[in-house]
Design a protein around this motif. Structure first.
Motif, PDB file in Angstrom:
ATOM      1  N   ASP A 404       0.982  -1.214   0.048  1.00 36.04           N
ATOM      2  CA  ASP A 404      -0.018  -0.082   0.028  1.00 36.04           C
ATOM      3  C   ASP A 404       0.903   1.261   0.137  1.00 36.04           C
ATOM      4  N   GLN A 405       1.873   1.323   0.719  1.00 33.09           N
ATOM      5  CA  GLN A 405       2.707   2.357   0.946  1.00 33.09           C
ATOM      6  C   GLN A 405       4.238   2.178   0.353  1.00 33.09           C
ATOM      7  N   LEU A 406       5.009   3.149   0.289  1.00 22.96           N
ATOM      8  CA  LEU A 406       6.255   3.183  -0.173  1.00 22.96           C
ATOM      9  C   LEU A 406       7.048   2.849   1.253  1.00 22.96           C
ATOM     10  N   THR A 407       6.689   3.036   2.237  1.00 24.75           N
ATOM     11  CA  THR A 407       7.406   2.710   3.516  1.00 24.75           C
ATOM     12  C   THR A 407       7.393   1.080   3.666  1.00 24.75           C
ATOM     13  N   GLU A 408       6.377   0.491   3.084  1.00 27.52           N
ATOM     14  CA  GLU A 408       6.450  -0.998   3.126  1.00 27.52           C
ATOM     15  C   GLU A 408       7.300  -1.488   1.846  1.00 27.52           C
ATOM     16  N   ALA A 409       7.344  -0.838   0.945  1.00 28.19           N
ATOM     17  CA  ALA A 409       7.945  -1.250  -0.311  1.00 28.19           C
ATOM     18  C   ALA A 409       9.399  -1.569   0.008  1.00 28.19           C
ATOM     19  N   VAL A 410      10.090  -0.715   0.767  1.00 30.03           N
ATOM     20  CA  VAL A 410      11.619  -0.694   0.984  1.00 30.03           C
ATOM     21  C   VAL A 410      12.183  -2.095   1.680  1.00 30.03           C
ATOM     22  N   PRO A 411      11.355  -2.495   2.875  1.00 25.64           N
ATOM     23  CA  PRO A 411      11.828  -3.550   3.299  1.00 25.64           C
ATOM     24  C   PRO A 411      11.467  -4.763   2.454  1.00 25.64           C
ATOM     25  N   ALA A 412      10.268  -4.866   1.541  1.00 25.11           N
ATOM     26  CA  ALA A 412      10.023  -5.828   1.022  1.00 25.11           C
ATOM     27  C   ALA A 412      10.907  -5.816  -0.363  1.00 25.11           C
ATOM     28  N   ALA A 413      11.544  -4.832  -0.555  1.00 25.92           N
ATOM     29  CA  ALA A 413      12.565  -4.893  -1.936  1.00 25.92           C
ATOM     30  C   ALA A 413      13.868  -5.464  -1.230  1.00 25.92           C
ATOM     31  N   TYR A 414      14.040  -5.288   0.036  1.00 26.73           N
ATOM     32  CA  TYR A 414      15.493  -5.674   0.570  1.00 26.73           C
ATOM     33  C   TYR A 414      15.284  -7.316   0.758  1.00 26.73           C
ATOM     34  N   ALA A 415      14.272  -7.612   1.184  1.00 29.36           N
ATOM     35  CA  ALA A 415      13.839  -9.012   1.464  1.00 29.36           C
ATOM     36  C   ALA A 415      14.068  -9.976  -0.169  1.00 29.36           C
ATOM     37  N   ALA A 416      13.663  -9.293  -0.901  1.00 29.18           N
ATOM     38  CA  ALA A 416      13.512  -9.858  -2.315  1.00 29.18           C
ATOM     39  C   ALA A 416      14.995  -9.748  -3.044  1.00 29.18           C
ATOM     40  N   SER A 417      15.948  -9.018  -2.286  1.00 28.66           N
ATOM     41  CA  SER A 417      17.388  -8.844  -2.965  1.00 28.66           C
ATOM     42  C   SER A 417      18.132  -9.785  -2.261  1.00 28.66           C
ATOM     43  N   GLN A 418      19.263  -9.570  -3.050  1.00 30.37           N
ATOM     44  CA  GLN A 418      20.696 -10.382  -2.510  1.00 30.37           C
ATOM     45  C   GLN A 418      21.971  -9.641  -2.571  1.00 30.37           C
ATOM     46  N   GLU A 419      23.070 -10.062  -2.296  1.00 30.96           N
ATOM     47  CA  GLU A 419      24.250  -9.177  -2.423  1.00 30.96           C
ATOM     48  C   GLU A 419      24.601  -9.025  -3.931  1.00 30.96           C
ATOM     49  N   GLY A 420      24.853  -7.850  -4.264  1.00 33.63           N
ATOM     50  CA  GLY A 420      25.320  -7.577  -5.806  1.00 33.63           C
ATOM     51  C   GLY A 420      24.132  -6.979  -6.342  1.00 33.63           C
ATOM     52  N   ASP A 421      22.917  -6.789  -5.799  1.00 37.77           N
ATOM     53  CA  ASP A 421      21.768  -6.115  -6.410  1.00 37.77           C
ATOM     54  C   ASP A 421      21.848  -4.860  -6.166  1.00 37.77           C
ATOM     55  N   VAL A 422      20.947  -4.163  -7.135  1.00 36.02           N
ATOM     56  CA  VAL A 422      20.791  -2.732  -6.846  1.00 36.02           C
ATOM     57  C   VAL A 422      19.148  -2.511  -6.406  1.00 36.02           C
TER      58      VAL A 422
END
Length: 454
Positions: A404-422
């Motif tokens: 719903d919110q940008l503040t929720e998107a950031v931790p979700a993006a981190y969870a979907a990432s791995q070392e070496g990602d942007v």
């Protein structure tokens, strides 16, 4: 500041209590105008209203009373973002009252030469680069970056002297309300599809952009992107000396890339690989900036110093931080698809993209191929989240998360990432569904990044 009599004892209506409106009002009062300020939102308890009333302005907020026009205004200065179908603006046009924006007022009182930059994308970065270049080891005066970059022109114009330079970023919204603005150097970075909800047609949008050259003469310069055929045609409209810039080498008459080097009129300046910010778009921004700097007499040393150390403008492909092998970038200024396309092309690393925002009635098919090529996961929010999700599915992205919110998107993006990602915020949409400005959106993103990386 030049003292002018244009507004002495004239009744002026200022529409909008943003930074430009407040500063324009203060300047108009200094110039002897009788000023009424109107804002449709209730701003009665704000410091700006109290200050302007104390200075002698009449301030009316909470509605747009068209009956005000019975007072007989001579001019209307409007916030650039206010559309021309606003009832107050429409009434002014009906009564043949000049409808102007703040750059017009600032130019009228400015003693300094103007270097003005417009374009769909890249204008803020180019403005910042030019100002830095012109300030490098400057012996006299100062180059002030102002305008759409976030600093009111009317504020800067009051302190700039004939020894200074005003490097002004001008949006199409601002340029629509200018009649006398005449930059010594005008820069057009590019023109894409943008702000059609405001301008109505692409033709109107292009015409607004080209107002930057409307008063130029043969002693002035028009720096223009020669890699876009449309802009080559548009350059025929100016009386100024046309100075092309070209990343693809389509012209060697101005600034261009040849054999991996940035060049200007046959002179090699520096390797392209030494530019400190990533992306082909930043090569174009560098070329436009160095052309303007050279035309204003600046040295190669200044250009090299700035291009090799510049880290980017806040909210425009801004590097935020590196954490746990992930690099976070804030591209909140990407308010259209073209800007997001540029951002996606800038990275070779896998991207976790955060996108979404105001629904302007567009679909996002043009992003499909780039999403497929560069994006491993996408986190979506805002009014356009479902539309973007459909495009992401068509691109074959496996990880698509809707919040719903940008503040929720950031931790979700981190969870979907791995070392070496942007991890990249590049919304492809305006911010106005959840935020007042793209700057506010970018600040919220930066704060959210700090929250999860402390």
């Amino acid at each position: 500041m030049r003292t002018i009599a244009t507004y002495q004892n004239q009744s002026v209506l200022v529409l909008g209590l943003g930074k430009s409106g407040v500063n324009a009002t203060k300047l108009l009062l200094q110039l002897g105008a009788k000023v009424t300020v109107n804002d449709g939102q209730d701003q009665e308890d704000t410091p700006a209203v109290a200050e302007l009333r104390a200075l002698g302005a009449t301030v009316i907020t909470g509605s747009h009373p068209v009956a005000l026009f019975e007072e007989g205004f001579h001019y209307l200065f409007k916030n650039p973002g206010i559309r021309y179908d606003n009832p107050m603006v429409a009434e002014a046009i009906k009564r043949e009252i000049p409808v102007l924006t703040e750059p017009e007022l600032a130019y009228e009182v400015s003693e300094a030469d103007w270097v003005s930059v417009t374009g769909s994308n890249g204008k803020t970065t180019t403005t910042a680069l030019i100002a830095l270049m012109l300030n490098y080891q400057r012996a006299q005066g100062h180059a002030y970056a102002a305008g759409n970059i976030g600093i009111p022109l009317s504020e800067v114009a009051q302190k700039a002297t004939a020894k200074d330079t005003m490097v002004t970023e001008l949006s199409s919204f601002q340029l629509m309300g200018t009649t006398t603005v005449k930059p010594k150097v005008a820069v057009l970075t590019n023109i894409y599809e943008a702000h059609l909800d405001y301008h109505g047609t692409r033709e109107n949008y292009v015409q607004a952009k080209m107002r930057i050259v409307q008063n130029q003469t043969a002693s002035d310069y028009f720096v223009v992107n020669w890699d876009l055929p449309e802009l080559r045609t548009l350059s025929q409209q100016t009386k100024a000396q046309v100075v092309p810039f070209s990343r693809l080498g389509t012209s060697e008459e101005g600034a261009y890339v040849k054999d991996g080097q940035l060049c200007f009129k046959g002179e090699v300046i520096m390797p392209v690989t030494d530019i400190n910010v990533p992306g082909d778009h930043n090569v174009e921004n560098a070329l436009a900036a160095l052309a303007a700097a050279k035309l204003m007499g600046q040295s190669n040393e200044a250009i090299i110093e700035v291009l090799t150390t510049f880290t980017g403008v806040k909210h425009r492909m801004q590097f935020v931080k590196e954490f746990a092998g992930r690099r976070f970038y804030n591209d909140s200024k990407a308010t259209n698809m073209e800007a997001t396309e540029v951002a996606l092309k800038s990275f070779k690393q896998p991207i976790v993209l955060i996108a979404g925002g105001l629904d302007r009635g567009f679909t996002f098919e043009p992003l499909t191929d780039l999403l497929k090529a560069h994006v491993k996961a996408i986190i979506l929010y805002g009014e356009t989240k479902q539309l973007l999700a459909q495009t992401a599915k068509e691109a074959g992205i496996e990880t698509i998360e809707i919040v719903d919110q940008l503040t929720e998107a950031v931790p979700a993006a981190y969870a979907a990432s791995q070392e070496g990602d942007v991890i990249l915020l590049s919304p492809a949409c305006a911010s106005w569904d959840q935020f007042k400005t793209f700057e506010e959106r970018g600040d919220v993103y930066i704060d959210a990044v700090e929250q999860i990386t402390e």
